[in-house]
Design a protein around this motif. Structure first.
Motif, PDB file in Angstrom:
ATOM      1  N   VAL A  15      30.080  26.342  63.578  1.00 52.01           N
ATOM      2  CA  VAL A  15      29.651  27.326  62.609  1.00 52.01           C
ATOM      3  C   VAL A  15      29.705  28.611  63.293  1.00 52.01           C
ATOM      4  N   ILE A  16      30.178  29.578  62.433  1.00 51.23           N
ATOM      5  CA  ILE A  16      30.161  31.047  62.992  1.00 51.23           C
ATOM      6  C   ILE A  16      29.230  32.128  61.977  1.00 51.23           C
ATOM      7  N   THR A  17      28.637  33.103  62.494  1.00 51.64           N
ATOM      8  CA  THR A  17      28.133  34.007  61.750  1.00 51.64           C
ATOM      9  C   THR A  17      29.162  35.283  62.048  1.00 51.64           C
ATOM     10  N   ILE A  18      29.137  36.155  60.682  1.00 59.81           N
ATOM     11  CA  ILE A  18      29.754  37.340  60.670  1.00 59.81           C
ATOM     12  C   ILE A  18      28.996  38.457  60.109  1.00 59.81           C
ATOM     13  N   ASP A  19      28.813  39.461  61.146  1.00 57.81           N
ATOM     14  CA  ASP A  19      27.962  40.398  60.780  1.00 57.81           C
ATOM     15  C   ASP A  19      28.721  41.335  59.954  1.00 57.81           C
ATOM     16  N   PRO A  20      28.572  41.816  58.869  1.00 62.68           N
ATOM     17  CA  PRO A  20      29.567  42.846  58.140  1.00 62.68           C
ATOM     18  C   PRO A  20      29.520  44.171  58.678  1.00 62.68           C
ATOM     19  N   ALA A  21      28.514  44.681  59.284  1.00 61.20           N
ATOM     20  CA  ALA A  21      28.207  45.916  59.875  1.00 61.20           C
ATOM     21  C   ALA A  21      29.213  46.297  61.032  1.00 61.20           C
ATOM     22  N   GLN A  22      29.314  45.015  61.880  1.00 63.20           N
ATOM     23  CA  GLN A  22      30.206  45.267  62.893  1.00 63.20           C
ATOM     24  C   GLN A  22      31.586  44.837  62.597  1.00 63.20           C
ATOM     25  N   SER A  23      31.899  44.018  61.775  1.00 58.75           N
ATOM     26  CA  SER A  23      33.130  43.383  61.515  1.00 58.75           C
ATOM     27  C   SER A  23      34.069  43.930  60.304  1.00 58.75           C
ATOM     28  N   GLY A  24      33.529  44.654  59.598  1.00 61.33           N
ATOM     29  CA  GLY A  24      34.025  45.270  58.298  1.00 61.33           C
ATOM     30  C   GLY A  24      34.360  44.180  57.146  1.00 61.33           C
ATOM     31  N   THR A  25      34.046  42.947  57.452  1.00 64.21           N
ATOM     32  CA  THR A  25      34.223  41.964  56.498  1.00 64.21           C
ATOM     33  C   THR A  25      32.971  41.234  56.361  1.00 64.21           C
ATOM     34  N   ASP A  26      33.205  40.120  55.610  1.00 65.06           N
ATOM     35  CA  ASP A  26      31.965  39.313  55.726  1.00 65.06           C
ATOM     36  C   ASP A  26      32.424  37.956  55.555  1.00 65.06           C
ATOM     37  N   ARG A  27      31.248  36.944  55.655  1.00 64.12           N
ATOM     38  CA  ARG A  27      31.341  35.600  55.312  1.00 64.12           C
ATOM     39  C   ARG A  27      32.177  35.046  54.229  1.00 64.12           C
ATOM     40  N   GLU A  28      31.885  35.544  52.975  1.00 65.21           N
ATOM     41  CA  GLU A  28      32.475  35.114  51.735  1.00 65.21           C
ATOM     42  C   GLU A  28      33.977  35.625  51.725  1.00 65.21           C
ATOM     43  N   ALA A  29      34.128  36.859  52.055  1.00 64.89           N
ATOM     44  CA  ALA A  29      35.576  37.392  52.260  1.00 64.89           C
ATOM     45  C   ALA A  29      36.629  36.364  53.175  1.00 64.89           C
ATOM     46  N   ILE A  30      36.130  36.047  54.251  1.00 63.88           N
ATOM     47  CA  ILE A  30      36.982  34.987  55.112  1.00 63.88           C
ATOM     48  C   ILE A  30      36.896  33.665  54.413  1.00 63.88           C
TER      49      ILE A  30
END
Length: 363
Positions: free
Chosen positions: A281-296
């Motif tokens: 399981v990963i978490t994706i921080d939109p502020a740092q990554s420029g994307t988010d969980r749902e987009a991936i």
């Protein structure tokens, strides 16, 4: 399947032990109890059935409060409602993503002061990792509250060298088709209390009294596991460690291949034990990554790769939102940002590379 299961299934057919109960059921219970370090076990039709019986035998009934993890699947909560009791949803802590012991303690003490202590506590050992059981057990023992552990996702993990599911009054496990080992459908209830397990077995076979005729003095259920499926389970038990190694290898691959991406983090492995990485399981921080969980997730789905969000917390579910909760923001953040990557024991390196390529493109 490992291939070893076929021997036991063939034995079931050769001896005509097809219906529920039989020598494979007896052996599966004994082998499973020995594996997890419990004195007694009862093989049942599902993990949900095991949780239902465990709560019933712990005395949970109409109007009672039962503390339960909010970050879980609904099967952890449904049996509480079957019994007419009220779930009280407790938030996670960030070290293991499991039930927060401090919130458990505060909630219990508040309810004791109000004159209505919880009837039981149900920690859920999430995604292959044990909750922090020592402080949870300490506060529950102080107030005489039984602990029923939902270890459906955590077979093969440990907590200070001991299997989750063996700390409380009872523990339950699942062998559903997506678990680390499977009987296609099935579950197990374990306890060190011989009478508790014997009573569970009786209730699971329609609560028939020991009489030559059909006699019933309490309500029962049709919850026993078939001899054929128990044979599959015996074969699966023999490769449990191989399955854990494979799942942990998947996680290590993902960590190596994705760990440099900005804003990505992996569910941590707590210092108190081994995480099976049943799911990576990963978490994706939109502020740092420029994307988010749902987009991936959508990008993976476009390539016919299934990934799923972290469990939607139970206190956000339409059917449960009216019930009491203690905290919730930690679990909500995991749901908002968390994604379960493909984690099957049979994934090839090519499969894993394909997942990694899509995720990296998304970043």
């Amino acid at each position: 399947m490992s291939g070893r299961e076929q021997q036991y299934v063939q034995e079931a057919f050769a001896t005509n032990w097809i219906a529920p109960l039989g020598p494979h059921v007896d052996a599966f219970e004994q082998e499973f109890a020995a594996l997890v370090g419990s004195r007694h076990a009862a093989a049942l039709s599902s993990g949900t059935a095991a949780l239902h019986l465990a709560l019933l035998l712990a005395g949970v009934g109409a109007g009672d409060d039962v503390l339960v993890s909010t970050l879980t699947f609904s099967a952890s909560v449904n049996p509480i409602v079957y019994l007419g009791a009220r779930p009280v949803f407790v938030d996670s802590e960030p070290t293991s993503w499991n039930l927060d012991p401090a919130l458990v303690s505060a909630t219990i003490e508040r309810k004791v002061r109000q004159g209505k202590p919880p009837k039981a506590v149900v920690p859920v050992h999430l995604y292959g990792q044990s909750a922090d059981m020592h402080p949870i057990m300490a506060v529950c023992e102080r107030y005489g509250i039984p602990v029923i552990e939902d270890a459906a996702e955590a077979l093969g993990s440990d907590y200070h060298g001991k299997a989750p599911g063996t700390f409380g009054k009872a523990g339950i496990y699942s062998f559903n088709g997506n678990k680390i080992i499977t009987t296609s459908g099935g579950g197990m209830l374990v306890s060190d209390d011989a009478d508790f397990v014997a009573h569970a077995r009786k209730l699971a076979t329609q609560a028939r009294d020991p009489a030559p005729h059909y006699q019933h003095s309490e309500i029962g259920y049709n919850y026993r596991l078939s001899n054929v499926l128990a044979g599959i389970g015996r074969g699966q038990l023999q490769v449990l460690e191989e399955r854990v190694v494979a799942r942990r290898r998947n996680c290590a691959f993902y960590q190596q291949a994705l760990g440099d991406l900005p804003g990505i983090a992996f569910m941590p492995e707590a210092s108190w034990g081994r995480h099976t990485r049943w799911l990576t399981v990963i978490t994706i921080d939109p502020a740092q990554s420029g994307t988010d969980r749902e987009a991936i997730r959508v990008a993976l789905e476009a390539e016919n790769i299934e990934a799923r969000p972290v469990w939607k917390p139970m206190h956000l579910q339409p059917i449960f939102e009216r019930y009491e909760r203690s905290g919730g923001s930690v679990a909500e953040a995991f749901f908002r940002d968390g994604l379960c990557l493909p984690s099957g024991s049979n994934l090839s390196e090519e499969d894993l590379e394909r997942v990694v390529a899509v995720v990296r493109r998304g970043f």
